[in-house]
Design a protein around this motif. Structure first.
Motif, PDB file in Angstrom:
ATOM      1  N   ASN A 100       0.257  -0.811   3.650  1.00  0.00           N
ATOM      2  CA  ASN A 100      -0.937  -1.279   2.961  1.00  0.00           C
ATOM      3  C   ASN A 100      -2.232  -0.758   3.571  1.00  0.00           C
ATOM      4  O   ASN A 100      -3.238  -0.644   2.891  1.00  0.00           O
ATOM      5  CB  ASN A 100      -0.993  -2.813   2.973  1.00  0.00           C
ATOM      6  N   SER A 101      -2.231  -0.509   4.881  1.00  0.00           N
ATOM      7  CA  SER A 101      -3.467  -0.161   5.575  1.00  0.00           C
ATOM      8  C   SER A 101      -3.171   0.787   6.719  1.00  0.00           C
ATOM      9  O   SER A 101      -2.024   0.936   7.165  1.00  0.00           O
ATOM     10  CB  SER A 101      -4.134  -1.422   6.131  1.00  0.00           C
ATOM     11  N   GLY A 258      -4.140   7.245   5.342  1.00  0.00           N
ATOM     12  CA  GLY A 258      -4.703   6.028   4.762  1.00  0.00           C
ATOM     13  C   GLY A 258      -6.031   6.315   4.110  1.00  0.00           C
ATOM     14  O   GLY A 258      -6.286   7.426   3.624  1.00  0.00           O
ATOM     15  N   LYS A 259      -6.916   5.318   4.099  1.00  0.00           N
ATOM     16  CA  LYS A 259      -8.265   5.398   3.559  1.00  0.00           C
ATOM     17  C   LYS A 259      -8.335   6.078   2.196  1.00  0.00           C
ATOM     18  O   LYS A 259      -8.079   5.477   1.183  1.00  0.00           O
ATOM     19  CB  LYS A 259      -9.206   6.020   4.583  1.00  0.00           C
ATOM     20  N   PRO A 266      -5.687  -0.010  -1.992  1.00  0.00           N
ATOM     21  CA  PRO A 266      -5.121  -0.084  -0.632  1.00  0.00           C
ATOM     22  C   PRO A 266      -3.758   0.598  -0.523  1.00  0.00           C
ATOM     23  O   PRO A 266      -2.794   0.220  -1.187  1.00  0.00           O
ATOM     24  CB  PRO A 266      -4.997  -1.593  -0.394  1.00  0.00           C
TER      25      PRO A 266
END
Length: 417
Positions: A100-101, A258-259, A266
């Protein structure tokens, strides 16, 4: 602006309430327009609400919003990990776990490294940033504000100086620190992994030295240590390449993403060599929302849009404009607080130096506030919060980029006596 019901532990850079965003422009609840050089702290490489991303999300909403992959695998997850195998420029077949992150990707990378090596110790770097969850905190190369009041943190973790063309740490100094660490504090056969950002984000957009990156790769190969590249902030086109490690000509064993991976939905990932990724016992990796169907649809479209030609063109446009304005400001000698420029491609920082009347961090804090009054959103970074990081979307229109940099110049004028 006050934010009742929100924990005061959240540090707010800009006290605004944003309601709408289109590419590099956002509007607050009062209808004020801002040019956004923060871009969700590097999330919006493709800007706010890219039309192709919106279309992909609308289409996905009508088909499937979520299925927990551990229980009921879905096509979006499978399509995305297959696409990443082609998109990530490594020489080996890529095995991936979606998260998720970025912090969750970091935590799982530590689990994978431990399971693969049977070791616990981690080497990280000064000024690095890898997340705000408990184990990730200890990796961060900065105490304030992340490690304050946290007590003992998961470890053991040891930090080395970060050698870069953008600071005063040489390859020789970093290499000597590594030798000393293994002679004085840490048996080399207890090191599970080394984690490092090819370009530091929170640390001030500083590039890892290519020579030291090669030294790290040789060191890890020789001692059976996992080399982890954290590209949560510098990946997905920010430096002009798909991933910043291409500039180093060194491959990681594990890669953190990510990001900007899913353009604001997300999503993150830890990916790497199959023998590492498969070392954790079955059921040891996963998560309820990891690889959500909407996020996967967005990420697949991001990969499609990030062709080599697009990345090169976008990065060159942003980089040339930033460099042109920076050199104009510096050559004018009107701004004694402006120091070196850091970074590569469209990932650029400007160091603010101390002057006789204020520290670099004070100058930058004043600039961030004044620029907001001029309709420009900026973001500080660095151990002392004295490095301006410039994060315009790669897709920013040239005229909006020019407008934003001109507003930055007018804000700089307010810093001079």
């Amino acid at each position: 602006m006050e934010f009742p019901h929100v924990s005061s532990a959240l540090g707010i850079v800009h006290p605004l309430r944003i309601e709408q965003g289109v590419n590099a422009e956002v509007w607050d609840s009062q209808g004020h327009r801002y040019i956004d050089f923060v871009a969700g702290i590097g999330v919006h490489n493709l800007g706010h609400g890219h039309p192709a991303i919106r279309t992909a999300l609308h289409h996905q909403v009508d088909r499937l919003i979520h299925a927990a992959f551990n229980a009921t695998p879905h096509g979006g997850y499978l399509d995305l990990v297959a696409a990443l195998d082609t998109f990530v420029p490594v020489s080996y077949p890529l095995t991936t776990m979606l998260t998720n992150s970025g912090a969750e990707a970091t935590e799982n990378a530590l689990k994978i490294a431990r399971a693969h090596t049977g070791r616990e110790a981690v080497i990280a770097f000064d000024d690095g940033f890898h997340g705000r969850t408990l184990a990730a905190l200890n990796l961060n190369g900065k105490v304030k504000p992340y490690k304050q009041s946290m007590g003992s943190l998961p470890g053991p973790v040891y930090h080395l100086p970060f050698p870069s063309p953008d600071n005063d740490v040489t390859d020789a100094e970093a290499s000597a620190a590594l030798v000393r660490l293994c002679e004085v504090s840490l048996p080399v056969d207890e090191i599970a992994c080394v984690i490092v950002e090819p370009v530091q984000g929170e640390g001030g957009f500083r590039r890892l030295s290519p020579g030291f990156a090669r030294h790290l790769r040789d060191f890890c190969n020789h001692h059976g240590i996992v080399l982890i590249f954290d590209e949560i902030q510098c990946g997905f086109g920010r430096t002009g390449e798909r991933f910043a490690f291409s500039h180093l000509e060194v491959e990681p064993d594990l890669l953190l993403m990510g990001k900007s991976m899913a353009a604001g939905v997300p999503l993150a990932a830890v990916a790497g060599r199959a023998e590492l990724m498969n070392a954790v016992p079955k059921g040891g990796l996963g998560g309820t929302y990891s690889g959500n169907a909407l996020a996967c649809a967005a990420a697949l479209k991001v990969i499609e849009l990030m062709s080599e030609d697009n990345l090169a063109r976008w990065s060159q446009t942003v980089a040339l404009a930033i460099l042109a304005h920076y050199h104009t400001w510096q050559d004018s000698q009107r701004y004694p607080m402006i120091g070196a420029i850091t970074g590569i491609g469209a990932m650029r920082g400007i160091v603010f130096e101390d002057t006789c009347n204020a520290s670099g961090s004070e100058h930058l804090a004043a600039l961030v506030s004044t620029a907001r009054e001029h309709g420009l959103l900026l973001m500080p970074s660095g151990r002392k919060r004295n490095i301006l990081r410039l994060f315009p979307p790669l897709t920013i229109e040239p005229e909006i980029l020019e407008e934003g940099l001109s507003r930055l110049g007018r804000a700089l004028d307010t810093l001079t006596p």
